[in-house]
Scaffold this active site. Structure first.
Site, PDB file in Angstrom:
ATOM      1  N   ASP A 287     -12.948   6.691   6.927  1.00  0.00           N
ATOM      2  CA  ASP A 287     -12.671   6.220   8.295  1.00  0.00           C
ATOM      3  C   ASP A 287     -11.478   7.019   8.906  1.00  0.00           C
ATOM      4  OD1 ASP A 287     -14.648   4.040   8.788  1.00  0.00           O
ATOM      5  OD2 ASP A 287     -13.339   2.575   7.848  1.00  0.00           O
ATOM      6  N   ARG A 288     -11.368   7.048  10.008  1.00  0.00           N
ATOM      7  CA  ARG A 288      -9.989   7.721  10.763  1.00  0.00           C
ATOM      8  C   ARG A 288     -10.131   9.345  10.809  1.00  0.00           C
ATOM      9  NH1 ARG A 288      -6.718   3.649   9.477  1.00  0.00           N
ATOM     10  NH2 ARG A 288      -6.911   2.129  11.078  1.00  0.00           N
TER      11      ARG A 288
ATOM     12  N   ASN B 288      -9.443  -1.512   1.380  1.00  0.00           N
ATOM     13  CA  ASN B 288      -9.864  -2.357   2.318  1.00  0.00           C
ATOM     14  C   ASN B 288     -10.639  -1.571   3.219  1.00  0.00           C
ATOM     15  OD1 ASN B 288      -7.333  -0.822   3.386  1.00  0.00           O
ATOM     16  ND2 ASN B 288      -7.621  -2.094   5.086  1.00  0.00           N
ATOM     17  N   HIS B 289     -10.835  -0.356   3.290  1.00  0.00           N
ATOM     18  CA  HIS B 289     -11.903   0.406   4.058  1.00  0.00           C
ATOM     19  C   HIS B 289     -13.096   0.443   3.605  1.00  0.00           C
ATOM     20  CE1 HIS B 289      -9.765   1.633   7.857  1.00  0.00           C
ATOM     21  NE2 HIS B 289      -8.701   1.364   7.293  1.00  0.00           N
TER      22      HIS B 289
ATOM     23  N   ASP C 254      -4.442   6.874  -0.360  1.00  0.00           N
ATOM     24  CA  ASP C 254      -5.432   7.084   0.825  1.00  0.00           C
ATOM     25  C   ASP C 254      -5.843   8.401   1.023  1.00  0.00           C
ATOM     26  OD1 ASP C 254      -4.575   4.250   0.552  1.00  0.00           O
ATOM     27  OD2 ASP C 254      -5.035   3.848   3.244  1.00  0.00           O
TER      28      ASP C 254
ATOM     29  N   HIS D 123      -2.420   2.054   0.501  1.00  0.00           N
ATOM     30  CA  HIS D 123      -2.611   1.243   1.486  1.00  0.00           C
ATOM     31  C   HIS D 123      -1.544   1.345   2.747  1.00  0.00           C
ATOM     32  CE1 HIS D 123      -4.320  -2.410   3.645  1.00  0.00           C
ATOM     33  NE2 HIS D 123      -3.220  -3.254   3.180  1.00  0.00           N
TER      34      HIS D 123
ATOM     35  N   HIS E  61      -5.703  -1.105  -4.700  1.00  0.00           N
ATOM     36  CA  HIS E  61      -5.448  -0.514  -3.398  1.00  0.00           C
ATOM     37  C   HIS E  61      -4.014  -1.330  -2.515  1.00  0.00           C
ATOM     38  CE1 HIS E  61      -6.066   1.718   0.285  1.00  0.00           C
ATOM     39  NE2 HIS E  61      -6.104   0.339   1.093  1.00  0.00           N
TER      40      HIS E  61
ATOM     41  N   HIS F 196      -8.751   8.875   3.611  1.00  0.00           N
ATOM     42  CA  HIS F 196      -9.241   8.479   4.992  1.00  0.00           C
ATOM     43  C   HIS F 196     -10.052   9.668   5.710  1.00  0.00           C
ATOM     44  CE1 HIS F 196      -8.199   4.620   5.833  1.00  0.00           C
ATOM     45  NE2 HIS F 196      -6.943   4.785   5.186  1.00  0.00           N
TER      46      HIS F 196
ATOM     47  N   ARG G  41      -0.468  -7.922   9.212  1.00  0.00           N
ATOM     48  CA  ARG G  41      -1.915  -7.365   9.035  1.00  0.00           C
ATOM     49  C   ARG G  41      -3.030  -8.501   9.342  1.00  0.00           C
ATOM     50  NH1 ARG G  41      -2.346  -2.226   6.428  1.00  0.00           N
ATOM     51  NH2 ARG G  41      -0.597  -1.646   4.873  1.00  0.00           N
TER      52      ARG G  41
ATOM     53  N   ASP H 144      -9.598   3.758   0.033  1.00  0.00           N
ATOM     54  CA  ASP H 144      -9.780   4.281   1.499  1.00  0.00           C
ATOM     55  C   ASP H 144     -10.053   5.654   1.519  1.00  0.00           C
ATOM     56  OD1 ASP H 144      -8.815   1.528   2.038  1.00  0.00           O
ATOM     57  OD2 ASP H 144      -7.122   2.190   3.508  1.00  0.00           O
TER      58      ASP H 144
END
Length: 308
Positions: A85-86, A114-115, A54, A238, A164, A56, A211, A82
């Site tokens: 985001d964030r 998943n993002h 990731d 992940h 992922h 991010h 989750r 990923d």
């Protein structure tokens, strides 16, 4: 050159974190979709290759990753999703990765995480970043198209599977992954969802994931999957791991690689990348720390305090 895009010029701009015009961004997205159309849902890759977890939106830390691991095209990469985001710089991060993909398609493989979905990017920052930069939703929508075409997994020399999240109780073989219709929003359940969301756990079989998507899969499950498919290793991302990488089980049949140092600018973890020179040899892990705050600009933005 695609549609009059000067990719070397765009790369130069993006490495300096200069934004692309909306016109260039959309042309780049369309061109990358053309490349991804040719790639398999399980994309074959040959060693030597470096595998990353990731990111991010931590743009400066990704530049650091390339310094440490080697620049594209000198080093070949697999990124396990990923990208957005964030972090503060999702748009810059994914724009640079798209441009590298456009310029050196065989030297960088971008998997879906998943993002990389409409629902999650609208909740955790990327949608807002696109709106703030471009003032309309078209660039974000184009990005979602790119996400829909990203391969689900990479297979390195038939021995190392990169994905992922993890495994699915619906999948016994790699061939079954190849048959998944990937050009869609990641569903809320089923095999595709599990590959994006599942985590390894110290148990034997399967368990419900905290989750709310995917499963927890145990040692026996992973071992069996590897045996059936002639694999030595499942490499996944992940999950934040403080040391940057972590072997889940004593026989090291599953490894987690996490490539966002000091995640969310406050977790204090180190990051790692995995160098695979030859699938017959053990992988090498290189760890790195975040870029000091004085060397990156951080716009004030509320980072949603939620962890996945």
């Amino acid at each position: 050159e695609p549609l009059g895009l000067d990719l070397d010029l765009l790369l130069e701009k993006l490495r300096k974190k200069q934004p692309l015009s909306q016109e260039d961004f959309i042309a780049l997205s369309d061109y990358v979709v053309e490349i991804l159309l040719e790639e398999g849902t399980v994309q074959p890759v040959s060693a030597p290759v470096t595998v990353c977890g990731d990111i991010h939106g931590q743009f400066y830390d990704m530049l650091q990753l390339f310094k440490i691991g080697g620049e594209v095209p000198n080093t070949k990469y697999v990124f396990m999703g990923d990208y957005v985001d964030r972090g503060y710089h999702s748009l810059e991060t994914f724009s640079l990765l798209m441009c590298l993909k456009a310029r050196y398609p065989s030297r960088i493989t971008l998997l879906r995480g998943n993002h990389e979905t409409r629902q999650i990017t609208q909740a955790y920052g990327f949608y807002d970043d696109c709106m703030k930069r471009y003032g309309n939703a078209l660039p974000w929508r184009k990005c979602m198209e790119v996400f829909d075409y990203l391969p689900i997994a990479a297979l390195i020399d038939n021995k190392v599977l990169c994905v992922h999240g993890g495994l699915s109780p619906e999948l016994k073989t790699l061939d079954q992954i190849c048959t998944i219709q990937r050009r869609q929003e990641v569903p809320h359940e089923g095999a595709f969802c599990d590959l994006m969301w599942s985590d390894p756990e110290a148990l034997d079989g399967w368990a419900i994931s905290p989750r709310g998507a995917g499963y927890l899969f145990g040692h026996k499950v992973a071992k069996q999957f590897n045996q059936i498919n002639g694999l030595d290793l499942i490499c996944r991302a992940h999950q934040l791991v403080n040391e940057g990488y972590k072997h889940s089980f004593p026989d090291q049949c599953v490894v987690t690689v996490w490539s966002a140092p000091n995640y969310c600018y406050r977790c204090g973890n180190i990051a790692a990348i995995m160098q695979l020179d030859d699938v017959a040899k053990a992988p090498k892990f290189i760890t790195f720390c975040e870029v000091p705050e004085s060397q990156r600009d951080a716009p004030p933005r509320q980072v949603v305090p939620y962890f996945l």
